[in-house]
Scaffold this motif. Structure first.
Motif, mmCIF file in Angstrom:
data_model
loop_
_atom_site.group_PDB
_atom_site.id
_atom_site.type_symbol
_atom_site.label_atom_id
_atom_site.label_comp_id
_atom_site.label_asym_id
_atom_site.label_seq_id
_atom_site.Cartn_x
_atom_site.Cartn_y
_atom_site.Cartn_z
ATOM 1 N N ALA A 69 40.830 92.645 41.263
ATOM 2 C CA ALA A 69 41.812 92.951 40.231
ATOM 3 C C ALA A 69 42.209 94.426 40.284
ATOM 4 C CB ALA A 69 41.273 92.593 38.853
ATOM 5 N N ARG A 74 45.969 95.232 39.277
ATOM 6 C CA ARG A 74 46.152 94.394 38.094
ATOM 7 C C ARG A 74 45.287 94.804 36.906
ATOM 8 N NH1 ARG A 74 44.532 89.843 38.480
ATOM 9 N NH2 ARG A 74 43.473 89.706 40.464
ATOM 10 N N LEU A 75 44.428 95.835 37.091
ATOM 11 C CA LEU A 75 43.664 96.331 35.933
ATOM 12 C C LEU A 75 44.579 97.276 35.158
ATOM 13 C CD1 LEU A 75 40.020 97.447 36.821
ATOM 14 C CD2 LEU A 75 40.779 95.427 35.567
ATOM 15 N N ALA A 78 40.819 99.606 30.650
ATOM 16 C CA ALA A 78 39.505 99.096 30.242
ATOM 17 C C ALA A 78 38.879 100.159 29.354
ATOM 18 C CB ALA A 78 38.637 98.836 31.465
ATOM 19 N N ILE A 121 38.974 94.638 28.452
ATOM 20 C CA ILE A 121 39.657 94.898 29.718
ATOM 21 C C ILE A 121 41.011 94.205 29.678
ATOM 22 C CG2 ILE A 121 39.547 94.549 32.225
ATOM 23 C CD1 ILE A 121 36.391 94.191 31.603
ATOM 24 N N ARG A 122 42.078 94.967 29.852
ATOM 25 C CA ARG A 122 43.406 94.334 29.912
ATOM 26 C C ARG A 122 43.839 94.277 31.366
ATOM 27 N NH1 ARG A 122 47.540 97.212 27.133
ATOM 28 N NH2 ARG A 122 48.855 95.548 27.914
ATOM 29 N N TYR A 123 44.348 93.128 31.771
ATOM 30 C CA TYR A 123 44.688 92.959 33.176
ATOM 31 C C TYR A 123 45.946 92.111 33.298
ATOM 32 C CZ TYR A 123 42.812 88.302 32.504
ATOM 33 O OH TYR A 123 42.607 87.045 32.028
ATOM 34 N N ALA A 125 47.572 88.952 34.977
ATOM 35 C CA ALA A 125 47.065 87.734 35.604
ATOM 36 C C ALA A 125 47.885 87.418 36.850
ATOM 37 C CB ALA A 125 47.142 86.579 34.633
ATOM 38 N N THR A 139 43.420 89.497 28.353
ATOM 39 C CA THR A 139 42.399 90.395 27.821
ATOM 40 C C THR A 139 41.044 89.748 28.051
ATOM 41 O OG1 THR A 139 43.901 91.071 26.095
ATOM 42 C CG2 THR A 139 41.601 91.616 25.769
ATOM 43 N N LEU A 140 40.161 90.506 28.635
ATOM 44 C CA LEU A 140 38.789 90.014 28.794
ATOM 45 C C LEU A 140 37.875 90.893 27.948
ATOM 46 C CD1 LEU A 140 36.493 88.409 30.191
ATOM 47 C CD2 LEU A 140 36.531 90.136 32.005
ATOM 48 N N LEU A 475 39.258 87.637 35.993
ATOM 49 C CA LEU A 475 40.388 88.572 36.044
ATOM 50 C C LEU A 475 41.478 88.068 36.982
ATOM 51 C CD1 LEU A 475 38.376 91.961 36.262
ATOM 52 C CD2 LEU A 475 39.436 90.953 34.238
ATOM 53 N N ARG A 476 41.479 86.780 37.235
ATOM 54 C CA ARG A 476 42.470 86.230 38.166
ATOM 55 C C ARG A 476 43.814 86.075 37.505
ATOM 56 N NH1 ARG A 476 38.447 84.580 41.807
ATOM 57 N NH2 ARG A 476 38.227 86.642 42.653
#
Ligand SMILES: Nc1nc2c(ncn2[C@@H]2O[C@H](COP(=O)(O)OP(=O)(O)OP(=O)(O)O)[C@@H](O)[C@H]2O)c(=O)[nH]1
Ligand SMILES: [Mg+2]
Length: 476
Positions: A69, A74-75, A78, A121-123, A125, A139-140, A475-476
């Motif tokens: 990611a 794509r991150l 965080a 963690i915002r990423y 997708a 968001t994870l 985080l896919r």
């Protein structure tokens, strides 16, 4: 017409948005990682490095290159959001970072309590949702718990009666290398008539000797498989009757007579498991779905054959507790709770690169049977070597036997660089001859130079591979 169409389109759009929202909610994910390991295994440093490096990787992907990611850009961001005000000790990341990156860099102090923290963690997708142009940000929320691995060693006791536990423990103490250290305790329990009237004074003396013995076995002999865990690492509630038991020399299979030494200790043993061990794992394991087990295999190798063998037994017990699908009473609290378990040999910067691979292979060979069982049960388990904070560089050095690879670092005390040659790390648990004449002494190295503000991360080895395994799928 115009307005009808408008309404129709409006309705359709609202319906569609509702559907998209449902899909989008699936992008608000949560994972909870429990990090454990015996004392000084490297839990505090691992969690600090995980948080700082993940936060930094959102700004600079090179901090964690194997985290896809991050690599794919794509991150988005965080950040740590400690769960304040929930009455649980919070993992003190900031203090540790300040200490390690301070003017006089030093390591976190030993910790004994369970503590927690959280990251968000915002990423962006990838995959079908992103391809369809739907909400592509996710968001994870990542929960992280730090708990003493010594307590995990109590898990096998859940499947043993007091009589069985006593017999196996006394038997183990009668064997080398414990026998000499255990003499006072064994003399004491051998003089206790298990079926006789409970004698609080004698049992008290046996308890004192047993607790001393466990600490001696740990500190002087480097042994790891010590039960019960709370004799070795007490919890925050301190001593209480449920903790006041020792193994007895039972000599007979007869049920304990009422009011006897045997009956008293068996009831304390049952209460320890029922009121302390079970509830702890139920709450901890219920709230976590991924597990990291850290192990200082280099220290175990350097402590000699007995210590290494005992570490292998402890690791087996831990792997068995976490990975095997359980039948019977253990199945109730340990149905397969974890979808991912990472076993990591820490402080891999103590050995140069070629040996680091071998260190990972050694750990891999030690957990292989359980790993297989886990895969059969649908969980994923992996073993690797890592350094959460890389303190050394690899160098080549010419000595009598030719050119060898060493690691070079600066000890916490002093400014002079020290070179350490660690020899060859075995790829599998070695025969006893491996230890003939082997002495490797390590200084405590000074933490690596880094900035405590997010951006550049903490120099590490394989933290990126560890994170890709632990959360890459989310985080896919
Ligand atoms: N060289 C090196 N040393 C490390 C690394 N991680 C930890 N250490 C060393 O190991 C010690 C213990 O690390 P901690 O993270 O405090 O271990 P812990 O498991 O939290 O220990 P307790 O809180 O006592 O149970 C540190 O003080 C360092 O000296 C690493 O990546 N490299
Ligand atoms: Mg700690």
């Amino acid at each position: 017409m115009q307005s009808d169409d408008g309404d129709l389109f409006g309705r359709l759009r609202r319906e569609a948005e509702k559907g998209f929202d449902l899909l989008a909610q699936r992008l608000d994910l949560r994972a909870d990682i429990a990090v454990t390991g015996l004392r000084r295994a490297g839990k505090s440093v691992f969690i600090t490095s995980l948080i700082h490096n993940l936060t930094s990787a959102a700004q600079d992907a090179a901090v964690l290159p194997a985290l896809h990611a991050a690599l794919e850009g794509r991150l988005i961001a965080a950040e740590e959001h400690p769960p304040l005000g929930r009455g649980q000790p919070v993992f003190p990341t900031r203090d540790y970072l300040a200490q390690m990156a301070g003017e006089h860099p030093d390591w976190p102090a030993p910790t004994r309590l369970v503590s927690r923290t959280e990251m968000v963690i915002r990423y962006r997708a990838q995959g079908l949702l992103a391809w369809a142009g739907l909400r592509t940000e996710g968001t994870l929320t990542l929960g992280i718990v730090d708990y003493p691995g010594e307590w995990l060693l109590d898990v096998p006791m859940l499947a043993q009666s007091y009589a069985v536990w006593s017999a196996t423990t006394i038997e183990r103490l009668r064997n080398m290398p414990r026998r000499a250290a255990a003499r006072d305790f064994l003399d004491c329990v051998e003089s206790i008539d298990a079926a006789g009237r409970a004698d609080p004074e004698k049992l008290g003396a046996a308890l004192r000797l047993y607790r001393e013995l466990l600490l001696t076995l740990r500190d002087k002999h480097g042994l790891a498989f010590l039960q019960p865990g709370r004799h070795v690492v007490p919890d925050e509630k301190g001593d209480r009757p449920a903790l006041q038991f020792v193994p007895l020399d039972l000599r007979s299979d007869a049920p304990p007579p009422p009011g006897s030494n045997h009956e008293l200790l068996a009831s304390r043993y049952d209460s320890y498991l029922r009121d302390i061990v079970r509830p702890f794992f139920e709450t901890t394991f219920d709230a976590t779905n991924r597990q990291v087990v850290l192990i200082d295999l280099i220290a175990a190798l350097n402590a000699g054959p007995d210590a290494f063998e005992d570490t292998a037994v402890a690791l087996d017990a831990v792997a068995e507790a976490l990975l095997r699908r359980r039948e019977g009473p253990l199945g109730l609290i340990f149905p397969r709770r974890f979808d991912k378990v990472l076993f990591a040999a820490t402080k891999a910067d103590f050995v140069p690169e070629a040996q680091r691979d071998r260190l990972g292979q050694l750990l891999q060979s030690m957990v292989a049977p359980e790993q297989n069982a886990a895969r059969m049960a649908g969980a994923d388990a992996r073993a690797m070597a890592l350094a959460a904070a890389r303190c050394t560089r690899d160098e080549k050095l010419t000595i009598e036997i030719g050119e060898v690879e060493v690691v070079v670092g600066v000890p916490v005390e002093g400014d002079r660089r020290v070179k350490v040659y660690a020899g060859t790390i075995p790829k599998e648990p070695p025969p006893r001859a491996f230890w003939d004449g082997r002495t490797v002494r390590y200084p405590v190295f000074r933490p690596p130079h880094f900035n405590a503000r997010p951006g550049h991360g903490i120099p590490h080895i394989n933290m990126d591979a560890a994170l890709e395994f632990l959360i890459g799928d989310l985080l896919r």
